[in-house]
Design a protein around this motif. Structure first.
Motif, PDB file in Angstrom:
ATOM      1  N   PRO A   1       5.345  10.864   4.510  1.00 48.86           N
ATOM      2  CA  PRO A   1       4.063  10.214   4.744  1.00 48.86           C
ATOM      3  C   PRO A   1       2.923  11.207   4.527  1.00 48.86           C
ATOM      4  N   ASP A   2       1.765  10.671   4.316  1.00 49.00           N
ATOM      5  CA  ASP A   2       0.606  11.518   4.115  1.00 49.00           C
ATOM      6  C   ASP A   2       0.387  12.391   5.351  1.00 49.00           C
ATOM      7  N   SER A   3      -0.110  13.604   5.108  1.00 48.19           N
ATOM      8  CA  SER A   3      -0.283  14.517   6.249  1.00 48.19           C
ATOM      9  C   SER A   3      -1.397  14.047   7.180  1.00 48.19           C
ATOM     10  N   ASN A   4      -2.197  13.080   6.730  1.00 55.20           N
ATOM     11  CA  ASN A   4      -3.234  12.526   7.612  1.00 55.20           C
ATOM     12  C   ASN A   4      -2.682  11.438   8.531  1.00 55.20           C
ATOM     13  N   HIS A   5      -1.409  11.156   8.394  1.00 58.56           N
ATOM     14  CA  HIS A   5      -0.766  10.121   9.211  1.00 58.56           C
ATOM     15  C   HIS A   5      -1.001  10.424  10.690  1.00 58.56           C
ATOM     16  N   PRO A   6      -1.439   9.412  11.479  1.00 56.42           N
ATOM     17  CA  PRO A   6      -1.781   9.700  12.879  1.00 56.42           C
ATOM     18  C   PRO A   6      -0.633  10.278  13.698  1.00 56.42           C
ATOM     19  N   LYS A   7       0.586   9.950  13.328  1.00 54.84           N
ATOM     20  CA  LYS A   7       1.715  10.445  14.124  1.00 54.84           C
ATOM     21  C   LYS A   7       1.946  11.939  13.916  1.00 54.84           C
ATOM     22  N   PHE A   8       1.321  12.492  12.855  1.00 58.66           N
ATOM     23  CA  PHE A   8       1.556  13.907  12.585  1.00 58.66           C
ATOM     24  C   PHE A   8       1.020  14.817  13.684  1.00 58.66           C
TER      25      PHE A   8
ATOM     26  N   PRO B   1       0.838  -1.194   0.000  1.00 55.65           N
ATOM     27  CA  PRO B   1       0.000   0.000   0.000  1.00 55.65           C
ATOM     28  C   PRO B   1       0.878   1.251   0.000  1.00 55.65           C
ATOM     29  N   ASP B   2       0.302   2.323  -0.485  1.00 51.73           N
ATOM     30  CA  ASP B   2       1.088   3.538  -0.693  1.00 51.73           C
ATOM     31  C   ASP B   2       1.770   4.015   0.588  1.00 51.73           C
ATOM     32  N   ARG B   3       1.025   3.934   1.707  1.00 50.00           N
ATOM     33  CA  ARG B   3       1.562   4.471   2.973  1.00 50.00           C
ATOM     34  C   ARG B   3       2.820   3.705   3.412  1.00 50.00           C
ATOM     35  N   LEU B   4       2.893   2.424   3.004  1.00 50.27           N
ATOM     36  CA  LEU B   4       4.079   1.650   3.371  1.00 50.27           C
ATOM     37  C   LEU B   4       5.185   1.822   2.342  1.00 50.27           C
TER      38      LEU B   4
ATOM     39  N   LYS C   1      10.902  15.371  13.332  1.00 47.96           N
ATOM     40  CA  LYS C   1      11.641  14.352  12.591  1.00 47.96           C
ATOM     41  C   LYS C   1      11.421  14.519  11.092  1.00 47.96           C
ATOM     42  N   MET C   2      10.183  14.817  10.723  1.00 48.56           N
ATOM     43  CA  MET C   2       9.866  14.998   9.303  1.00 48.56           C
ATOM     44  C   MET C   2      10.600  16.207   8.742  1.00 48.56           C
ATOM     45  N   TYR C   3      10.684  17.252   9.567  1.00 45.12           N
ATOM     46  CA  TYR C   3      11.426  18.437   9.110  1.00 45.12           C
ATOM     47  C   TYR C   3      12.901  18.097   8.927  1.00 45.12           C
ATOM     48  N   ALA C   4      13.424  17.335   9.879  1.00 49.20           N
ATOM     49  CA  ALA C   4      14.848  16.972   9.790  1.00 49.20           C
ATOM     50  C   ALA C   4      15.111  16.116   8.556  1.00 49.20           C
ATOM     51  N   LYS C   5      14.137  15.308   8.192  1.00 47.30           N
ATOM     52  CA  LYS C   5      14.351  14.366   7.091  1.00 47.30           C
ATOM     53  C   LYS C   5      14.091  15.003   5.728  1.00 47.30           C
ATOM     54  N   PHE C   6      13.043  15.827   5.638  1.00 51.98           N
ATOM     55  CA  PHE C   6      12.653  16.346   4.324  1.00 51.98           C
ATOM     56  C   PHE C   6      12.842  17.852   4.172  1.00 51.98           C
ATOM     57  N   GLY C   7      13.345  18.484   5.209  1.00 48.76           N
ATOM     58  CA  GLY C   7      13.621  19.907   5.114  1.00 48.76           C
ATOM     59  C   GLY C   7      12.352  20.717   4.904  1.00 48.76           C
ATOM     60  N   GLN C   8      12.486  21.754   4.108  1.00 44.67           N
ATOM     61  CA  GLN C   8      11.346  22.651   3.907  1.00 44.67           C
ATOM     62  C   GLN C   8      10.240  22.000   3.095  1.00 44.67           C
TER      63      GLN C   8
END
Lengths: 294, 264
Positions: free
Chosen positions: B97-104, B83-86, B112-119
């Motif tokens: 990950p999708d912005s609807n991801h529960p961890k968001f 599946p796409d999310r995986l 962590k997402m900022y550190a990984k994907f920057g702006q």
């Protein structure tokens, strides 16, 4: 003839292989086979466990239990050498020989100041902050053949270690990292992946302050002038001449030291490093600036 | 199947979609990759053979296809069936990950997402730092838990002085006591000798008693023997009786003397 027999025996012994682990055998009956108490026909209705009680129900008392008497293993409970073991700090031993080897193999860059991060980045030394390890202890093993000139920062160092490094014109400082900072120092990439600001290093606790403010230990909180004095003193004690810097570049490298609150060279506490965008974010708010500065 | 016929078929199939075409071809047991590669006029290789298949109709289709081809190829390449999310997590895909991801909802994940994907992540970089109230709380805590360097140094020095003081006091005490030592040794020796003397006395007494017992019983008797113990008890009683008698006599004498003096 008796003499002939002894000669034969001697010859036999000479020709036999030497006794070694490979040809030793256990004594007969030295290994006892455990009694199998299976649920089968031969073991009757109780299967060798007897009727009633602890034997049958497998509720035997714990090992060392003496029937409500104070057990022997509790009668002498004093082990003073373990006192405060939960508060003690552990330091990973690293010898000068190891450092020399890293330098020779190109695992450590001598042209830059070496600190705990660079030691851990060799992947040959691991410091586990969760096991109450607080850094590395530089041992004097290999002091005789040590010949690298470096600017190194460790957590503990003996007098001979300091002498061996300073004899080659190097610089050593001992410094304390609190566990939180150590977590960042030990694996910077992992820390930057968290996306949190670089922590401000705490001062050493009360029982460590004497060590790190002592010039003899080249502590990072010691007075620089006193350290210069101590360098001369140590050189006289061990009988070597203090080294003079060859050029400005080398001098600059050897004299670089981190701020007591700083954990990464060139990066101040409070900054956020983003490895994806290759940018450093610095707080501007005076309240934040003040907090991370102090 | 001839290449040209395949090509025309491909052109007609564009409206149905390339997936359909793919399925169709695979059903007919044609080696899809190679045939497509050879026959596809839109790939780089077939550009050279333009003259072989010149057709306006085809070129129109080709333009359409060129726009989506990359995506399509990617889709075709994706045989993982994840599946796409995986799939986003895979290292070679490495997508946010999708912005609807529960961890968001959680701060640490945003950081962590900022550190990984920057702006690209679209996370507000200000959340990297603690809030103003948190900073104030920390400062407050530090005032209690983190004394300044000067204070620590001072305390360390005080401790050092105290230890020295304690050691000095100990040394002085040792000196004073060592001065008294010869006297104490003499006293100790006197005590010991006295003890020995008393012990010897007792032993002698016992020896005498044993000898008396030997005379009495006619053989060397064990001091633990009941007979001997009984003999000792009897002796004691006799001594007591003697003492009593003596006391009585004395008292009588005194009485007599008193009476005599009273008469006078």
């Amino acid at each position: 003839m008796a003499s002939g027999i002894t000669e034969k025996a001697l010859k036999l012994v000479q020709s036999l292989p030497r006794l070694s682990l490979s040809n030793i055998k256990n004594l007969p009956h030295s290994i006892k086979k455990t009694k199998r108490r299976r649920r089968d026909r031969q073991h009757g209705k109780t299967h060798g466990r007897g009727h009633k009680g602890q034997g049958q129900r497998a509720t035997l008392p714990r090992l060392g239990f003496e029937g409500n008497n104070t057990p022997f293993y509790l009668q002498i409970p004093k082990e003073p050498y373990y006192k405060d073991h939960e508060l003690r700090k552990e330091y990973v031993p690293v010898s000068l020989l190891q450092i020399q080897r890293f330098v020779d193999l190109g695992r450590l860059n001598v042209k830059e100041p070496i600190d705990l991060s660079s030691l851990c980045n060799t992947r040959l030394i691991q410091v586990k902050w969760e096991q109450k390890q607080f850094g590395v202890d530089l041992l004097d093993e290999g002091a005789d053949i040590f010949c690298a000139r470096l600017n190194i920062e460790v957590q503990k160092a003996s007098e001979l270690t300091i002498a061996a490094i300073e004899k080659n014109g190097g610089v050593i400082t001992t410094r304390y990292y609190d566990p939180h900072s150590l977590h960042a120092v030990v694996n910077p990439a992992k820390f930057f992946a968290k996306g949190v600001p670089i922590p401000r290093c705490k001062l050493p606790p009360q029982n460590e302050i004497a060590y790190y403010s002592d010039a003899k230990n080249r502590g990072y909180l010691a007075d620089p002038e006193k350290i210069l004095h101590a360098r001369v003193e140590l050189a006289q004690k061990y009988g070597y001449a203090l080294f003079e810097y060859e050029n400005e570049e080398e001098k600059e490298m050897l004299l670089t030291r981190k701020d007591p609150r700083q954990i990464f060279l060139g990066l101040a506490p409070g900054w956020v490093v983003n490895l994806k965008d290759k940018v450093i974010l610095k707080p501007k708010d005076p309240e934040f600036v003040n907090y991370y500065k102090s | 199947m001839r290449v040209s016929s395949l090509y025309t078929m491909a052109a007609s199939m564009t409206k149905l979609g390339i997936n359909h075409l793919y399925r169709l071809l695979s059903l007919r047991n044609i080696h899809v990759q190679s045939t497509l590669f050879v026959s596809w006029p839109f790939s780089e290789k077939t550009d050279k053979n333009e003259e072989e298949f010149p057709s306006e109709e085809v070129f129109e289709v080709a333009d359409e296809r060129n726009e989506v081809s990359e995506e399509m190829i990617d889709k075709m390449r994706n045989v993982s069936r994840l599946p796409d999310r995986l799939r986003r997590r895979l290292p070679h895909v490495n997508k946010m990950p999708d912005s609807n991801h529960p961890k968001f909802d959680q701060l640490w994940f945003k950081r962590k997402m900022y550190a990984k994907f920057g702006q690209e992540s679209g996370v507000d970089a200000r959340i990297m730092w603690p809030t103003r109230s948190e900073i104030r709380e920390r400062i407050e805590e530090d005032t209690i838990l983190e004394p300044s360097l000067q204070e620590r140094l001072q305390k360390a020095e005080e401790e050092k002085i105290q230890i020295e003081k304690y050691l000095n006091q100990r040394q002085e005490k040792i000196k004073a006591n060592m001065a008294k030592m010869p006297k104490w040794i003499e006293e100790y020796k006197a005590r010991e000798s006295k003890k020995l003397e008393t012990q010897k006395k007792q032993q002698d007494k016992k020896q005498i008693l044993l000898e008396q017992a030997r005379e009495y019983f006619g053989y060397a008797i064990d001091p633990r023997d009941q007979k001997f113990i009984r003999m000792l008890e009897e002796k004691e009683e006799e001594e007591k009786k003697l003492l009593k008698k003596k006391k009585k006599e004395k008292r009588l004498q005194l009485k007599e003397m008193y009476n005599v003096t009273g008469k006078q």
